[in-house]
Scaffold this motif. Structure first.
Motif, mmCIF file in Angstrom:
data_model
loop_
_atom_site.group_PDB
_atom_site.id
_atom_site.type_symbol
_atom_site.label_atom_id
_atom_site.label_comp_id
_atom_site.label_asym_id
_atom_site.label_seq_id
_atom_site.Cartn_x
_atom_site.Cartn_y
_atom_site.Cartn_z
ATOM 1 N N PRO A 30 52.019 -19.265 -68.562
ATOM 2 C CA PRO A 30 51.038 -18.895 -69.591
ATOM 3 C C PRO A 30 51.675 -18.625 -70.957
ATOM 4 O O PRO A 30 51.118 -18.974 -71.987
ATOM 5 C CB PRO A 30 50.387 -17.633 -69.028
ATOM 6 N N THR A 214 45.278 -27.579 -75.760
ATOM 7 C CA THR A 214 45.295 -26.497 -74.772
ATOM 8 C C THR A 214 46.615 -25.734 -74.700
ATOM 9 O O THR A 214 46.733 -24.781 -73.938
ATOM 10 C CB THR A 214 44.981 -27.056 -73.377
ATOM 11 N N GLY A 215 47.606 -26.155 -75.454
ATOM 12 C CA GLY A 215 48.890 -25.473 -75.381
ATOM 13 C C GLY A 215 49.993 -26.296 -75.994
ATOM 14 O O GLY A 215 49.792 -26.960 -77.019
ATOM 15 N N SER A 228 53.272 -24.664 -71.610
ATOM 16 C CA SER A 228 52.877 -23.282 -71.865
ATOM 17 C C SER A 228 51.598 -23.238 -72.680
ATOM 18 O O SER A 228 51.395 -24.060 -73.576
ATOM 19 C CB SER A 228 54.003 -22.569 -72.618
ATOM 20 N N ARG A 229 50.729 -22.283 -72.374
ATOM 21 C CA ARG A 229 49.510 -22.103 -73.163
ATOM 22 C C ARG A 229 49.816 -21.462 -74.509
ATOM 23 O O ARG A 229 49.183 -21.755 -75.512
ATOM 24 C CB ARG A 229 48.487 -21.255 -72.394
ATOM 25 N N ASN A 230 50.766 -20.533 -74.501
ATOM 26 C CA ASN A 230 51.125 -19.824 -75.729
ATOM 27 C C ASN A 230 52.642 -19.743 -75.870
ATOM 28 O O ASN A 230 53.376 -19.748 -74.866
ATOM 29 C CB ASN A 230 50.555 -18.400 -75.726
ATOM 30 N N HIS A 358 48.764 -22.136 -81.174
ATOM 31 C CA HIS A 358 49.173 -21.517 -79.904
ATOM 32 C C HIS A 358 50.506 -20.767 -80.023
ATOM 33 O O HIS A 358 51.156 -20.505 -79.016
ATOM 34 C CB HIS A 358 49.299 -22.570 -78.780
#
Length: 402
Positions: A30, A214-215, A228-230, A358
């Protein structure tokens, strides 16, 4: 970037307390924290405590950038005085920035005691007027701090002479200060988050970042990809590679640790000492009765020029100690150089940057980078959870616009 050199005391004393693996396979997480120094470690600690999974990566061995070169003073004072900062960004924001730095000292104490109580020591702090011309604004600074609730008192020349034994025209005595070992604290933080399921990889450079809706995909030099999302970028003064905007002026700074003494204290209350002159001089003691002195900063050009000056700066810093404390047999044993940076208002940059989706930055720029890093950890953790943070605007990249 080559951020430090010489023989930093903590690195000599502690070596490599822990070893972390290289990333050998593709992973998904994440949150990815880029930077395994004190800023990245505190951010990862905040994320894990908030119940968020994360991975920490660093291009070098963990802690061997600016962190191991830190002299680890914990102060609420910002490089820009409260009175001057109020004129720059407004009284409310200036006071809040000082309040957050003071609160960070308490937060770091709480964190340290959960990990290893020996990593934190309460101190008091003395800010000396270097010249008579500094007395007027320093007295005003003392009044401004007292008015916002900070525990300070004014020392005139007689009080400085009585308590410290040398001549200075005035000083602010502050009750709120501390010291730590940023290098050991970093490793303790990493070991804690690993025990909670997080992962730390060093010697794993991120060579490219590819963003999507989305990332992001982080391509490492060894081949593995992190999805990774963030992303949190906590690479300190190496962050300029990610930012097209010029946000910080880099400097070379120097520090010397003397031989350990048979007994202490070296001076009144073993307080942290620093001065108003630019570049300022600062001193502190260690648990094994050494004196650490630092300062004599120079504009940063390149590591070679910085390192050539270590011997000269060592002699100058030795003279600085003897000028104030001639009774001390201060003999330099370890000397080192590091890199740090100042911003336009003395404040760090924390939060999102519009050209990098992100992505959040935790950049503890400035002379009190460790307390800034704790503030950054709290703000970034909140933002990643989708929450608004009331103080984020004070440190945003857009704060000079409009």
């Amino acid at each position: 970037m080559d951020l430090s050199s010489g023989l930093p005391l903590s690195l000599i004393q502690n070596g490599l307390p822990h070893v972390y693996p290289k990333l050998r396979r593709d992973i998904r997480t994440p949150v990815t924290v880029i930077g395994a120094g004190i800023s990245g470690a505190l951010t990862a600690y905040a994320l894990v405590n908030a119940g968020l999974e994360c991975v920490v990566v660093d291009a070098r061995t963990a802690g061997l950038g600016s962190t191991c070169a830190s002299t680890s003073l914990l102060q609420y004072e910002i490089d820009v005085p409260l009175t001057e900062l109020s004129a720059k960004i407004g009284k409310a924001h200036a006071q809040r920035a000082y309040e957050l730095c003071a609160a960070s000292i308490g937060a770091l104490e709480e964190i340290s005691h959960k990990l290893d109580g020996s990593l934190f020591r309460h101190k008091e702090s003395l800010l000396l007027a270097s010249y008579k011309k500094d007395v007027t604004w320093l007295e005003a600074e003392c009044k401004a701090r007292r008015a916002m609730g900070l525990e300070v008192e004014w020392w005139d020349a007689a009080a400085v002479k009585k308590h410290m034994g040398f001549e200075k025209p005035g000083a602010i005595w502050s009750a709120t200060a501390a010291q730590t070992d940023a290098y050991l604290l970093t490793h303790s933080l990493h070991r804690h988050i690993i025990s909670k399921g997080a992962q730390v990889y060093d010697r794993t450079p991120v060579k490219d970042i590819r963003f999507s809706k989305t990332g992001a995909e982080l391509l490492t030099a060894g081949g593995p990809v992190i999805r990774s999302r963030n992303i949190v970028i906590a690479t300190g003064y190496e962050t300029l590679q990610y930012l097209p905007a010029h946000v910080v002026q880099l400097y070379s700074t120097y520090a010397v640790a003397g031989e350990h003494a048979e007994s202490g204290p070296a001076w009144y209350h073993d307080c942290l000492i620093w001065e108003t002159k630019t570049p300022y001089l600062y001193m502190r003691t260690t648990t094994d009765n050494r004196v650490i002195v630092g300062g004599r900063d120079e504009a940063y050009y390149n590591p070679h020029r910085r390192d050539k000056l270590i011997k000269t700066k060592t002699r100058q810093l030795q003279r600085d100690v003897h000028a104030r404390f001639p009774h001390l047999d201060f003999q330099p044993e370890f000397a080192w150089a590091g890199t740090f940076g100042n911003t336009q208002d003395g404040l760090p940059y924390i939060g999102g940057y519009r050209k990098m989706p992100h992505t959040f930055f935790a950049l503890g720029f400035g002379g009190n980078g460790i307390t800034f890093s704790q503030t950054a950890a709290e703000i970034v953790c909140s933002l990643i959870q989708g929450k608004k943070h009331p103080d984020a605007g004070i440190f945003s990249f857009d704060r000079f616009k409009g």
